[in-house]
Scaffold this motif. Structure first.
Motif, short mmCIF file in Angstrom:
data_model
loop_
_atom_site.label_atom_id
_atom_site.label_comp_id
_atom_site.label_asym_id
_atom_site.label_seq_id
_atom_site.Cartn_x
_atom_site.Cartn_y
_atom_site.Cartn_z
N SER A 25 -6.75 5.85 -2.70
CA SER A 25 -6.44 4.59 -3.26
C SER A 25 -7.33 4.55 -4.47
N THR A 31 -8.71 1.85 -5.26
CA THR A 31 -10.18 1.27 -4.84
C THR A 31 -11.29 2.07 -4.46
N GLU A 60 -12.36 4.03 -7.51
CA GLU A 60 -13.36 2.99 -8.06
C GLU A 60 -14.59 3.08 -7.54
N GLN A 61 -14.68 3.11 -6.00
CA GLN A 61 -16.20 3.12 -5.67
C GLN A 61 -16.83 4.33 -5.56
N ASP A 69 -18.11 4.77 -9.14
CA ASP A 69 -18.89 3.69 -9.72
C ASP A 69 -20.38 4.29 -10.04
N ARG A 112 -7.92 1.71 -13.59
CA ARG A 112 -6.44 1.21 -12.67
C ARG A 112 -5.15 1.72 -13.70
N THR A 116 -7.95 9.22 1.01
CA THR A 116 -8.64 7.75 1.20
C THR A 116 -9.26 7.76 2.54
#
Ligand code: S3P
Length: 172
Positions: free
Chosen positions: A108, A110, A113-114, A117, A132, A153
């Protein structure tokens, strides 16, 4: 697994989807050599990826990447972990598909992104407005390039490897 005997097992996918780590574990599990195309480029140019981008630009990196990919596609029996952008060149995609079984590691956006980071090893992340947008732009290219998609994921790398081995065993 007959179909992939002697062929390469190729991992493609966006940055942060686990290609390098899954590739390492998958190679161990299949008793194959792992080749990571980013690492091959770094060895060839003699500089880290960030420096290659900063000194010579992305176009130079892509040229090196293509030469490395076409060279590796001439070999067989490898687990080949690729950089997230290899699919941008249709000739890379064609060569990878011919050389073996192409697995798209996805996650995913998200989760990606995590995972990314604070990452400073990926120059592309510093030069884009939206991870994104890039993720969505690339998704259709990965889909077309791959024989199968594996979602990473919330899965530890070993669970992803088990899933891939099952898929490989199902190949006639
Ligand atoms: C890139 C992904 C990177 C590396 C380079 C460009 C991309 O590899 O090849 O920074 O265009 O998505 P990873 O996917 O292994 O991070």
């Amino acid at each position: 697994m007959k179909k992939i005997a002697g062929k390469n097992v190729v991992l493609i996918g966006f940055m942060g989807t686990g290609k390098t780590e899954v590739g390492r574990l998958l190679a161990a599990s299949l008793h194959r050599y792992l080749v990571d195309s980013d690492r091959a480029i770094v060895e060839r140019v003699g500089k880290p990826i960030t420096e290659i981008f900063a000194t010579f630009g992305e176009a130079y990196f892509r040229k090196q990447e293509k030469e490395v990919i076409l060279d590796l596609c001439g070999q067989s029996g490898l687990v080949l972990a690729t950089g997230g952008g290899v699919v941008l060149d249709p000739q890379n995609v064609e060569a990878l598909q011919k050389s073996g079984f192409v697995i798209w590691l996805d996650a995913s956006v998200t989760a990606i992104e995590q995972r990314l980071d604070g990452d400073e090893s990926r120059p592309l992340l510093a030069n884009i407005d939206s991870l994104r947008a890039l993720y969505h732009e690339r998704t259709s290219v990965y889909r077309v390039a791959a024989h199968v998609r594996v979602d990473t994921t919330d899965k530890p790398p070993l669970a992803v490897v088990e899933e891939i081995v099952k898929i490989l065993c199902q190949q006639p």
